[in-house]
Design a protein around this motif. Structure first.
Motif, PDB file in Angstrom:
ATOM      1  N   GLN A 143       9.056   2.953  12.320  1.00  0.00           N
ATOM      2  CA  GLN A 143       9.086   2.353  10.994  1.00  0.00           C
ATOM      3  C   GLN A 143       9.203   0.841  11.058  1.00  0.00           C
ATOM      4  OE1 GLN A 143      12.261   4.712   9.054  1.00  0.00           O
ATOM      5  NE2 GLN A 143      10.618   5.334   7.680  1.00  0.00           N
ATOM      6  N   ASN A 144       8.559   0.201  10.073  1.00  0.00           N
ATOM      7  CA  ASN A 144       8.716  -1.221   9.843  1.00  0.00           C
ATOM      8  C   ASN A 144       9.817  -1.372   8.808  1.00  0.00           C
ATOM      9  OD1 ASN A 144       6.536  -1.793  11.550  1.00  0.00           O
ATOM     10  ND2 ASN A 144       5.094  -1.468   9.890  1.00  0.00           N
ATOM     11  N   VAL A 145      10.781  -2.229   9.087  1.00  0.00           N
ATOM     12  CA  VAL A 145      11.939  -2.395   8.228  1.00  0.00           C
ATOM     13  C   VAL A 145      11.859  -3.723   7.496  1.00  0.00           C
ATOM     14  CG1 VAL A 145      14.441  -2.779   8.281  1.00  0.00           C
ATOM     15  CG2 VAL A 145      13.436  -0.932   9.618  1.00  0.00           C
ATOM     16  N   ILE A 146      12.202  -3.672   6.211  1.00  0.00           N
ATOM     17  CA  ILE A 146      12.297  -4.886   5.408  1.00  0.00           C
ATOM     18  C   ILE A 146      13.727  -4.994   4.896  1.00  0.00           C
ATOM     19  CG2 ILE A 146      11.538  -6.082   3.316  1.00  0.00           C
ATOM     20  CD1 ILE A 146       8.851  -4.604   3.633  1.00  0.00           C
TER      21      ILE A 146
ATOM     22  N   THR B  67      -0.460  17.007  14.036  1.00  0.00           N
ATOM     23  CA  THR B  67      -1.071  15.702  14.283  1.00  0.00           C
ATOM     24  C   THR B  67      -1.079  14.864  13.014  1.00  0.00           C
ATOM     25  OG1 THR B  67      -2.453  16.666  15.992  1.00  0.00           O
ATOM     26  CG2 THR B  67      -3.134  14.535  15.136  1.00  0.00           C
ATOM     27  N   ASN B  68      -1.458  15.439  11.891  1.00  0.00           N
ATOM     28  CA  ASN B  68      -1.477  14.691  10.638  1.00  0.00           C
ATOM     29  C   ASN B  68      -0.086  14.237  10.242  1.00  0.00           C
ATOM     30  OD1 ASN B  68      -4.225  14.888  10.338  1.00  0.00           O
ATOM     31  ND2 ASN B  68      -4.141  16.700   9.047  1.00  0.00           N
ATOM     32  N   LYS B  69       0.919  15.064  10.470  1.00  0.00           N
ATOM     33  CA  LYS B  69       2.288  14.681  10.150  1.00  0.00           C
ATOM     34  C   LYS B  69       2.721  13.508  11.021  1.00  0.00           C
ATOM     35  CE  LYS B  69       6.929  16.374   9.487  1.00  0.00           C
ATOM     36  NZ  LYS B  69       7.861  17.466   9.596  1.00  0.00           N
ATOM     37  N   ALA B  70       2.403  13.543  12.306  1.00  0.00           N
ATOM     38  CA  ALA B  70       2.765  12.449  13.217  1.00  0.00           C
ATOM     39  C   ALA B  70       2.075  11.160  12.802  1.00  0.00           C
ATOM     40  CB  ALA B  70       2.400  12.808  14.652  1.00  0.00           C
ATOM     41  N   ILE B  71       0.810  11.246  12.406  1.00  0.00           N
ATOM     42  CA  ILE B  71       0.078  10.055  11.991  1.00  0.00           C
ATOM     43  C   ILE B  71       0.667   9.485  10.707  1.00  0.00           C
ATOM     44  CG2 ILE B  71      -2.149   9.256  11.087  1.00  0.00           C
ATOM     45  CD1 ILE B  71      -3.444  11.188  13.131  1.00  0.00           C
ATOM     46  N   SER B  72       1.038  10.341   9.766  1.00  0.00           N
ATOM     47  CA  SER B  72       1.580   9.853   8.504  1.00  0.00           C
ATOM     48  C   SER B  72       2.947   9.192   8.690  1.00  0.00           C
ATOM     49  CB  SER B  72       1.678  10.997   7.485  1.00  0.00           C
ATOM     50  OG  SER B  72       2.660  11.922   7.873  1.00  0.00           O
TER      51      SER B  72
ATOM     52  N   SER C 129       5.533   3.589   9.047  1.00  0.00           N
ATOM     53  CA  SER C 129       5.779   3.525   7.620  1.00  0.00           C
ATOM     54  C   SER C 129       6.804   2.416   7.369  1.00  0.00           C
ATOM     55  CB  SER C 129       6.282   4.872   7.113  1.00  0.00           C
ATOM     56  OG  SER C 129       7.508   5.201   7.733  1.00  0.00           O
ATOM     57  N   THR C 130       6.981   2.048   6.119  1.00  0.00           N
ATOM     58  CA  THR C 130       7.920   0.990   5.768  1.00  0.00           C
ATOM     59  C   THR C 130       9.176   1.587   5.161  1.00  0.00           C
ATOM     60  OG1 THR C 130       6.122  -0.573   5.394  1.00  0.00           O
ATOM     61  CG2 THR C 130       8.230  -1.097   4.389  1.00  0.00           C
ATOM     62  N   ASN C 131      10.314   1.050   5.554  1.00  0.00           N
ATOM     63  CA  ASN C 131      11.609   1.485   5.051  1.00  0.00           C
ATOM     64  C   ASN C 131      12.373   0.229   4.644  1.00  0.00           C
ATOM     65  OD1 ASN C 131      13.743   3.152   4.408  1.00  0.00           O
ATOM     66  ND2 ASN C 131      13.943   4.039   6.442  1.00  0.00           N
TER      67      ASN C 131
ATOM     68  N   GLN D 292      19.925   1.687  17.967  1.00  0.00           N
ATOM     69  CA  GLN D 292      19.058   1.577  16.793  1.00  0.00           C
ATOM     70  C   GLN D 292      17.711   1.004  17.238  1.00  0.00           C
ATOM     71  OE1 GLN D 292      20.495   3.089  14.249  1.00  0.00           O
ATOM     72  NE2 GLN D 292      22.260   3.168  15.603  1.00  0.00           N
ATOM     73  N   GLU D 293      16.623   1.605  16.759  1.00  0.00           N
ATOM     74  CA  GLU D 293      15.275   1.172  17.138  1.00  0.00           C
ATOM     75  C   GLU D 293      14.386   1.118  15.906  1.00  0.00           C
ATOM     76  OE1 GLU D 293      14.130   4.267  19.874  1.00  0.00           O
ATOM     77  OE2 GLU D 293      14.983   3.193  21.575  1.00  0.00           O
ATOM     78  N   VAL D 294      13.529   0.087  15.843  1.00  0.00           N
ATOM     79  CA  VAL D 294      12.539  -0.024  14.779  1.00  0.00           C
ATOM     80  C   VAL D 294      11.242  -0.547  15.381  1.00  0.00           C
ATOM     81  CG1 VAL D 294      14.252  -0.413  12.956  1.00  0.00           C
ATOM     82  CG2 VAL D 294      13.233  -2.373  14.116  1.00  0.00           C
ATOM     83  N   ASN D 295      10.143  -0.294  14.692  1.00  0.00           N
ATOM     84  CA  ASN D 295       8.872  -0.835  15.149  1.00  0.00           C
ATOM     85  C   ASN D 295       8.843  -2.347  14.921  1.00  0.00           C
ATOM     86  OD1 ASN D 295       6.065  -0.668  16.063  1.00  0.00           O
ATOM     87  ND2 ASN D 295       5.630  -1.330  13.978  1.00  0.00           N
ATOM     88  N   ALA D 296       9.162  -2.766  13.702  1.00  0.00           N
ATOM     89  CA  ALA D 296       9.173  -4.188  13.353  1.00  0.00           C
ATOM     90  C   ALA D 296      10.216  -4.402  12.271  1.00  0.00           C
ATOM     91  CB  ALA D 296       7.801  -4.625  12.857  1.00  0.00           C
TER      92      ALA D 296
END
Length: 131
Positions: free
Chosen positions: A58-61, A18-23, A27-29, A80-84
């Motif tokens: 992941q949020n991508v910049i 669970t902690n691994k999934a939450i971490s 995240s940002t990439n 290809q899929e990203v959160n934002a």
């Protein structure tokens, strides 16, 4: 006695998963680009700050890398899929005819940026697209 030990171990394992999934959630990439032989390849892990290809969590910049690698990402395959995703001023993203990018959250563009999409750019209905 052994039964209690097994339950405790199971709880520790579940907690770790669970902690691994939450971490990993959102995240940002950040795009770096420039890996020899794969300079603009979206699917090359070395082209990303996290050392892996972005996924739906992941949020991508995509920053302006004109003073760095000078190479922007090109998506040549589907799925290809990203959160934002954020395209910063001066950045460019290309999606070729066979490529696709699904964004589950926001798609944002700032200042003057480039978007070349012969393929599919799939955005949610309530997405803010600063296009």
């Amino acid at each position: 006695m052994k039964f209690k030990t097994i339950i405790i171990v199971a709880v520790i394992i579940i907690g770790t998963i669970t902690n691994k999934a939450i971490s990993q959630t959102q995240s940002t990439n950040t795009w770096k680009g420039g890996t020899p032989g794969q300079t603009a390849n979206w699917n090359c892990p070395k082209n990303w700050s996290a050392g892996r290809v972005p996924d739906a969590f992941q949020n991508v910049i995509i920053p302006d890398v004109s003073t760095g690698s000078g190479v922007y990402p090109i998506i040549k395959t589907g799925g290809q899929e990203v959160n934002a995703i954020v395209l910063e001023s001066g950045a460019t993203l290309e999606i070729t005819k066979k490529g696709s990018l699904m964004v589950f959250g926001a798609f944002e563009g700032y200042g003057s940026f480039g978007l070349e999409a012969e393929g599919a750019l799939i955005l949610p209905a309530d997405c803010y697209a600063g296009l």
